[in-house]
Design a protein around this motif. Structure first.
Motif, short mmCIF file in Angstrom:
data_model
loop_
_atom_site.label_atom_id
_atom_site.label_comp_id
_atom_site.label_asym_id
_atom_site.label_seq_id
_atom_site.Cartn_x
_atom_site.Cartn_y
_atom_site.Cartn_z
N UNK A 1 0.83 -1.20 0.00
CA UNK A 1 0.00 0.00 0.00
C UNK A 1 0.88 1.26 0.00
N UNK A 2 0.78 2.09 1.04
CA UNK A 2 1.58 3.32 1.06
C UNK A 2 2.83 3.19 1.93
N UNK A 3 3.09 2.01 2.45
CA UNK A 3 4.19 1.83 3.40
C UNK A 3 5.52 1.58 2.68
N UNK A 4 6.49 2.43 2.96
CA UNK A 4 7.86 2.26 2.46
C UNK A 4 8.84 2.36 3.62
N UNK B 1 3.15 3.12 8.02
CA UNK B 1 3.08 1.67 8.24
C UNK B 1 1.69 1.20 8.67
N UNK B 2 1.16 0.20 7.99
CA UNK B 2 -0.06 -0.50 8.39
C UNK B 2 0.16 -1.97 8.09
N UNK B 3 0.19 -2.80 9.13
CA UNK B 3 0.48 -4.22 8.96
C UNK B 3 -0.74 -5.09 9.26
N UNK C 1 -14.48 -6.50 10.10
CA UNK C 1 -15.18 -5.96 8.95
C UNK C 1 -14.36 -4.82 8.36
N UNK C 2 -14.55 -4.59 7.07
CA UNK C 2 -13.79 -3.55 6.38
C UNK C 2 -12.87 -4.17 5.35
N UNK C 3 -12.24 -3.35 4.50
CA UNK C 3 -11.37 -3.88 3.44
C UNK C 3 -10.31 -4.84 4.00
N UNK C 4 -10.25 -6.02 3.38
CA UNK C 4 -9.33 -7.07 3.82
C UNK C 4 -8.22 -7.24 2.78
N UNK D 1 -7.48 5.04 8.00
CA UNK D 1 -7.08 3.75 8.53
C UNK D 1 -6.10 2.99 7.66
N UNK D 2 -6.05 3.29 6.36
CA UNK D 2 -5.08 2.61 5.51
C UNK D 2 -3.71 3.28 5.57
N UNK D 3 -3.57 4.32 6.42
CA UNK D 3 -2.29 5.01 6.59
C UNK D 3 -1.87 5.11 8.05
#
Length: 405
Positions: free
Chosen positions: A108-111, A125-127, A137-140, A165-167
């Motif tokens: 995703x956006x994690x480098x 970071x999102x692991x 529930x939510x995007x998997x 939440x994705x960041x």
């Protein structure tokens, strides 16, 4: 402002470092920066102060997606493997292992970026399995994380673009703090309180066009060979400048806190190398058009675009590497104000004066309606349309893969 704390080298090196944060003289900024037009006039929260922005509430976005689904006007992306390849990452075993800038995509956006100075920075970071306030529930994920947090040898700085939440993930932040308790967080205005509520206080919040000098020095001075006295070697210092810069987006973690914290892009310079991290951003607001109509065609090519990226390039560029979002853009009229498509991304790449770039914000969760492998295909087309090489300049890579710059 000057603060100090102890930073461990983790498993990468036994050497302990202290870090110093200091606010330098303000770097180059456009004249409009002094007006702080992005600060809401109400005194609470922030806004996008450009004609390229069009505000839509979360409810409006959700309804737009649901209504199109009901009328069969929304693609359902197929996540059946194979999609994006995931490889086990390798990290440098010494702070002095390379004279190049080394960047590893963790999804995703994690480098994770290893600077030749020895500085190690983790971006967004999102692991977690899901990018959601809930674990059930939510995007998997349709691609697995390439490693665990415990596998990352050392983290000196963690840079967060915004609160979505994705960041920004609560469990990930807690685990990072557990494994790297002295890593310094850099966040936009308003987010420090969120960290403090978790008991994490090594956090600096920053406004657009502000800078922090971040210096790591060996905690224990080295002995000189010719005497028994001690002194710290200047060459042992790791110096960096971290800059908070604009982007066109939004923030929220609930329905009640929209735009209360600042969304940002970031620049980090260390060891003679400089990177720009776009995080999550739009470029221009595009109206709803019939299928097949090019919104960069003659009729729509002059739609307002966000001027901040050219300002960043002119005043803070060039950059050795840009990490630029290329995904989560369909339906175009709904998503374009806050999510760039690859044609926007190439313009952002040019505006910010990045020498090279890697695509982020794709390949991990289904957030919008484009096919999961469409972003890199469109990126090549966009580069060709711009008269730039289709490969070798603005690329994508496997999750877990490292590139040197």
């Amino acid at each position: 402002m000057t603060t100090k704390s102890k930073v461990s080298g983790g498993t990468l090196a036994a050497t302990l470092y202290t870090y110093t944060l200091s606010a330098p003289a303000t770097g180059a900024a456009p004249e409009v920066a002094e007006r702080k037009a992005h600060h809401n006039k109400s005194g609470k929260g922030f806004v996008n102060p450009w004609d390229s922005w069009k505000h839509r509430s979360g409810g409006q976005i959700v309804w737009a997606m649901i209504s199109r689904r009901l009328f069969g006007d929304l693609n359902s992306p197929d996540t059946t493997p194979p999609t994006v390849s995931v490889v086990e990452p390798t990290f440098l075993q010494s702070r002095t292992s390379s004279q190049s800038l080394r960047a590893t995509w963790l999804g995703h956006a994690c480098y994770y970026v290893e600077f030749p100075s020895g500085l190690r920075v983790l971006f967004d970071p999102v692991f977690e399995e899901r990018c959601s306030p809930f674990s059930f529930i939510g995007p998997k994920r349709y691609t697995k994380p390439p490693c665990y947090i415990k596998d990352i040898p050392v983290v000196d700085a963690i840079v967060i673009s915004h609160s979505h939440y994705d960041h920004l993930s609560h469990p990930t932040v807690l685990e990072l703090h557990k494994n790297h308790p002295n890593a310094q967080f850099f966040v936009g205005l308003g987010l420090k309180k969120w960290f403090a509520n978790m008991g994490i206080h090594n956090v600096v919040e920053m406004d657009w066009w502000s800078d922090i000098d971040f210096t790591l020095s060996k905690a224990y001075p080295e002995k000189r060979a010719s005497t028994s006295s001690t002194s710290s070697s200047p060459s042992s210092n790791i110096n960096a400048r971290i800059s908070c810069l604009p982007c066109q987006h939004m923030s929220a973690r609930t329905v009640w806190d929209t735009a209360e914290t600042l969304w940002c892009s970031w620049a980090v310079e260390s060891g003679g190398k400089k990177v720009w991290f776009g995080g999550d951003t739009g470029y221009r607001a595009v109206p709803r058009l019939p299928k097949g109509v090019d919104d960069y065609g003659e009729e729509y090519k002059d739609l307002p675009y966000c001027p901040a990226f050219k300002q960043i390039g002119d005043l803070r560029g060039p950059f050795d590497l840009g990490m630029i979002p290329i995904g989560a853009y369909d339906p175009r009229d709904v998503m374009s104000p806050m999510h760039a498509n690859p044609y926007d991304s190439v313009n952002i790449f040019a505006d910010t004066k990045c020498k090279r770039a890697m695509g982020i914000h794709w390949g991990t969760w289904v957030l919008t309606a484009e096919d999961v492998l469409e972003p890199p295909k469109l990126l090549k087309q966009a580069m060709k349309k711009k008269g730039l090489p289709e490969t070798g300049v603005f690329d994508v890579c496997d999750i877990g893969e490292s590139r040197e710059f």
